[in-house]
Design a protein around this motif. Structure first.
Motif, PDB file in Angstrom:
ATOM      1  N   ILE A  71       0.849  -1.189   0.000  1.00  0.00           N
ATOM      2  CA  ILE A  71       0.000   0.000   0.000  1.00  0.00           C
ATOM      3  C   ILE A  71       0.888   1.244   0.000  1.00  0.00           C
ATOM      4  CG2 ILE A  71      -1.686   1.308   1.359  1.00  0.00           C
ATOM      5  CD1 ILE A  71      -2.874  -1.424   2.238  1.00  0.00           C
ATOM      6  N   TYR A  75       1.147   4.193  -2.814  1.00  0.00           N
ATOM      7  CA  TYR A  75       1.041   5.592  -2.402  1.00  0.00           C
ATOM      8  C   TYR A  75       2.199   6.405  -2.983  1.00  0.00           C
ATOM      9  CZ  TYR A  75       1.165   9.703   0.641  1.00  0.00           C
ATOM     10  OH  TYR A  75       1.199  10.986   1.114  1.00  0.00           O
TER      11      TYR A  75
ATOM     12  N   GLN B  77     -10.882  -2.878  -7.893  1.00  0.00           N
ATOM     13  CA  GLN B  77     -10.066  -1.781  -8.409  1.00  0.00           C
ATOM     14  C   GLN B  77     -10.002  -1.830  -9.932  1.00  0.00           C
ATOM     15  OE1 GLN B  77      -6.659  -0.458  -5.604  1.00  0.00           O
ATOM     16  NE2 GLN B  77      -6.875  -2.635  -5.210  1.00  0.00           N
ATOM     17  N   TYR B  78      -9.981  -3.035 -10.499  1.00  0.00           N
ATOM     18  CA  TYR B  78      -9.985  -3.170 -11.953  1.00  0.00           C
ATOM     19  C   TYR B  78     -11.265  -2.564 -12.544  1.00  0.00           C
ATOM     20  CZ  TYR B  78     -10.378  -5.229 -16.579  1.00  0.00           C
ATOM     21  OH  TYR B  78     -10.548  -5.405 -17.930  1.00  0.00           O
ATOM     22  N   GLU B  81     -11.158   1.197 -12.313  1.00  0.00           N
ATOM     23  CA  GLU B  81     -10.205   1.846 -13.222  1.00  0.00           C
ATOM     24  C   GLU B  81     -10.608   1.701 -14.683  1.00  0.00           C
ATOM     25  OE1 GLU B  81      -6.402   0.235 -11.997  1.00  0.00           O
ATOM     26  OE2 GLU B  81      -6.444   1.343 -10.107  1.00  0.00           O
ATOM     27  N   PRO B  93      -4.429  10.651  -2.729  1.00  0.00           N
ATOM     28  CA  PRO B  93      -3.579   9.478  -2.502  1.00  0.00           C
ATOM     29  C   PRO B  93      -3.551   8.985  -1.057  1.00  0.00           C
ATOM     30  CG  PRO B  93      -2.441  11.028  -3.918  1.00  0.00           C
ATOM     31  CD  PRO B  93      -3.678  11.721  -3.444  1.00  0.00           C
ATOM     32  N   TYR B  94      -3.554   9.922  -0.082  1.00  0.00           N
ATOM     33  CA  TYR B  94      -3.494   9.484   1.314  1.00  0.00           C
ATOM     34  C   TYR B  94      -4.782   8.746   1.691  1.00  0.00           C
ATOM     35  CZ  TYR B  94      -2.865   9.301   6.317  1.00  0.00           C
ATOM     36  OH  TYR B  94      -2.749   8.843   7.611  1.00  0.00           O
ATOM     37  N   ARG B  96      -6.766   7.230  -0.355  1.00  0.00           N
ATOM     38  CA  ARG B  96      -6.746   5.954  -1.077  1.00  0.00           C
ATOM     39  C   ARG B  96      -5.939   4.917  -0.311  1.00  0.00           C
ATOM     40  NH1 ARG B  96      -7.696   6.662  -6.740  1.00  0.00           N
ATOM     41  NH2 ARG B  96      -6.050   5.232  -7.376  1.00  0.00           N
ATOM     42  N   ALA B  97      -4.805   5.342   0.229  1.00  0.00           N
ATOM     43  CA  ALA B  97      -3.962   4.428   1.012  1.00  0.00           C
ATOM     44  C   ALA B  97      -4.710   3.952   2.255  1.00  0.00           C
ATOM     45  CB  ALA B  97      -2.654   5.109   1.405  1.00  0.00           C
ATOM     46  N   ARG B 100      -7.360   1.399   1.186  1.00  0.00           N
ATOM     47  CA  ARG B 100      -6.696   0.108   0.901  1.00  0.00           C
ATOM     48  C   ARG B 100      -6.276  -0.577   2.188  1.00  0.00           C
ATOM     49  NH1 ARG B 100      -3.699   3.018  -3.943  1.00  0.00           N
ATOM     50  NH2 ARG B 100      -5.040   2.330  -5.649  1.00  0.00           N
ATOM     51  N   PHE B 101      -5.769   0.195   3.136  1.00  0.00           N
ATOM     52  CA  PHE B 101      -5.339  -0.379   4.405  1.00  0.00           C
ATOM     53  C   PHE B 101      -6.509  -1.034   5.124  1.00  0.00           C
ATOM     54  CE2 PHE B 101      -2.953  -1.065   8.164  1.00  0.00           C
ATOM     55  CZ  PHE B 101      -3.837  -0.868   9.209  1.00  0.00           C
ATOM     56  N   TRP B 102      -7.634  -0.327   5.222  1.00  0.00           N
ATOM     57  CA  TRP B 102      -8.769  -0.882   5.958  1.00  0.00           C
ATOM     58  C   TRP B 102      -9.388  -2.068   5.224  1.00  0.00           C
ATOM     59  CZ3 TRP B 102      -9.237  -0.477  10.901  1.00  0.00           C
ATOM     60  CH2 TRP B 102      -8.606   0.603  11.537  1.00  0.00           C
ATOM     61  N   TYR B 104      -7.610  -4.201   3.553  1.00  0.00           N
ATOM     62  CA  TYR B 104      -6.659  -5.253   3.910  1.00  0.00           C
ATOM     63  C   TYR B 104      -6.967  -5.785   5.309  1.00  0.00           C
ATOM     64  CZ  TYR B 104      -2.306  -7.533   5.223  1.00  0.00           C
ATOM     65  OH  TYR B 104      -1.386  -8.440   5.670  1.00  0.00           O
TER      66      TYR B 104
END
Lengths: 221, 253
Positions: A71, A75, B77-78, B81, B93-94, B96-97, B100-102, B104
């Motif tokens: 991730i 980023y 995500q595919y 996009e 971006p932050y 989005r990260a 993605r983290f949550w 995961y």
């Protein structure tokens, strides 16, 4: 107090996951402050930055933490989009890159750990599994220069730190990765020609020393 | 904007009780995309499934023309996009990260501990229940104080990627409570999570995707009986259990 553009990396020297982040930052030419963590005595700052997993790597950008190495790499790729991209542009190629990076996450470290932690029949089973994993990866690599084709990319970043662990795996489990997966080993050498990789990966001898230390700690003969 | 499945060449291999399948169905619905759905018998997987997902041999698998995409969060995500209207991911971006983290975390921790509650009994189950509570507390905390604070959904006013990932599967909380006779969730312990879940489940697209609770109850009851009887005779859980206990597995750094 972190400035808006300050970048810090909480990491552990031999961690292949941390190294993914270091390679990505180097590929993008980003300056950052590296902060080595003591994983046996975790700092308040680490625990505060990653309260869910309490693990490295953690990237802090202007004081805001990002966790989980893949991730973090995405980023980095998105923020420093003015530099050559790590992920391809096309959605299917991106899905493929994420799939193989995720495959590496699910399979390589855990199976590699079994190679030094287990003995006898269990170790033999782990060795078989390890070879199977790398044969899949070799199938994906094919005759390409890098997993992404001509350019070094996301899958390469995800996998290459484990190349430094090959010597330790081979020595503990008594086999040759080059014999079973020569294309992977050749790919690893090509990656090492990149400064981002050669300056980041741990020396294989030091990795082996570290594995011996872990074996002792876990009481593995 | 609805698009014809045949023109898009979209085919989804799934399983009716699989939350991972529901995620993809919901995302396609939110994007207004028609697709052909193929129900897989997970005890007798089709050659097509094994061809398109040779490594994991699991559902869901999305076929788009010549391409096959696997692993639900990768598929989502595919989709996002490829069909860029009605974004599922934020643009920052932050954020989005964090999304993605949550996502995961949900698969790696919440899904896994929930699976253990379902599969186990006695002390092991008790431990798993308290782990589920710990994990839900973390999600509640994010809604209370994190980047998502004050929002109707994690995605804002509309459902986003994290809503889909967390929402498709949270119905197992109330199902497992009944089937495994445990206390997993209430609005006193997790007020924000519960009100988010209620709102999510009332969305028309969600209502169309998630199977009727009594069907899920019947299914879960049957699987749990089977698993408990197998574990008492020292056997391995059948493949049917993987739909509930986790197709996609996260890994640790």
């Amino acid at each position: 107090m972190a400035q808006e553009n300050d970048i810090e990396l909480l990491d552990f020297w031999v961690s292949p996951f941390g190294q993914r982040v270091r390679i990505a930052l180097a590929e993008k030419g980003v300056d950052y402050e590296y902060k080595e963590q003591d994983l046996m005595n975790k700092s308040e700052f680490l625990l505060k930055s990653n309260p869910v997993y309490k693990q490295i790597p953690v990237l802090l950008h202007g004081g805001k933490p990002i966790c989980q190495s893949l991730i973090i790499v995405e980023y980095i790729d998105e923020v420093w989009s003015d530099k050559p991209p790590l992920l391809p542009a096309e959605p299917y190629a991106r899905a493929n890159a994420r799939f193989w990076a995720d495959f590496t996450d699910k399979k390589v470290y855990e199976c590699g750990t079994k190679l030094w932690k287990l003995k006898g029949e269990e170790q033999a089973a782990a060795k078989k599994e390890f070879i199977e994993i790398f044969k899949f990866l070799e199938g994906e690599l094919g005759d390409k220069t890098f997993f992404g084709g001509e350019t070094f990319g996301f899958i390469d970043v995800a996998l290459v730190p484990f190349v430094a662990w090959f010597y330790a795996y081979e020595t503990c489990a008594k086999f040759s990765i080059e014999e079973v997966c020569p294309k992977i080993v050749a790919w690893g050498k090509r990656c090492m020609e990149r400064e981002s990789v050669s300056k980041t990966l741990s020396d294989p001898d030091k990795v082996y020393e570290f594995v011996l230390f872990l074996k002792k700690r876990f009481g593995v003969e | 904007m609805a698009s014809d499945g045949l023109l898009n060449g979209l085919k989804l291999y799934g399983s009716w009780a699989s939350p991972y399948t529901h995620r993809v169905q919901l995302a396609l619905k939110l994007k207004g995309l028609e697709f052909e759905y193929i129900e897989e018998d997970l005890t007798n997987k089709s050659t097509s499934l094994l061809l398109h997902n040779p490594i994991y041999k699991k559902v869901p698998v999305l076929l788009h023309g010549d391409h096959s995409i696997v692993e639900s969060v990768i598929i989502l995500q595919y989709i996002d996009e490829t069909w860029t209207d009605n974004s599922l991911l934020p643009s920052d971006p932050y954020e989005r990260a964090l999304v993605r983290f949550w996502c995961y975390f949900i698969d790696d921790k919440l899904g896994t501990t929930l699976g253990t509650v379902f599969k186990s009994a006695g002390e092991e189950q008790k431990k798993a229940v308290s782990e589920v509570h710990e994990n839900l507390k973390l999600v509640e905390g994010e809604l209370q104080e994190g980047v998502f604070k004050g929002r109707r959904f994690f995605g804002g006013e509309k459902i986003g990627l994290l809503d889909i990932v967390l929402g498709c599967g949270s119905y197992w909380l109330s199902v497992f409570e009944k089937v495994a006779d445990v206390k997993l969730i209430d609005s006193e312990m997790f007020p924000l999570f519960c009100s988010w879940l209620k709102d999510f489940e009332e969305q028309p697209e969600v209502k169309e995707i998630i199977p009727a609770i009594d069907k899920l109850l019947e299914y879960a009851h049957g699987v749990r009986q089977l698993m408990l009887s197998l574990s008492s005779t020292a056997g391995d859980p059948t493949t049917t259990t993987t739909t509930i206990t986790g197709d996609d597995q996260g890994s640790k750094d």
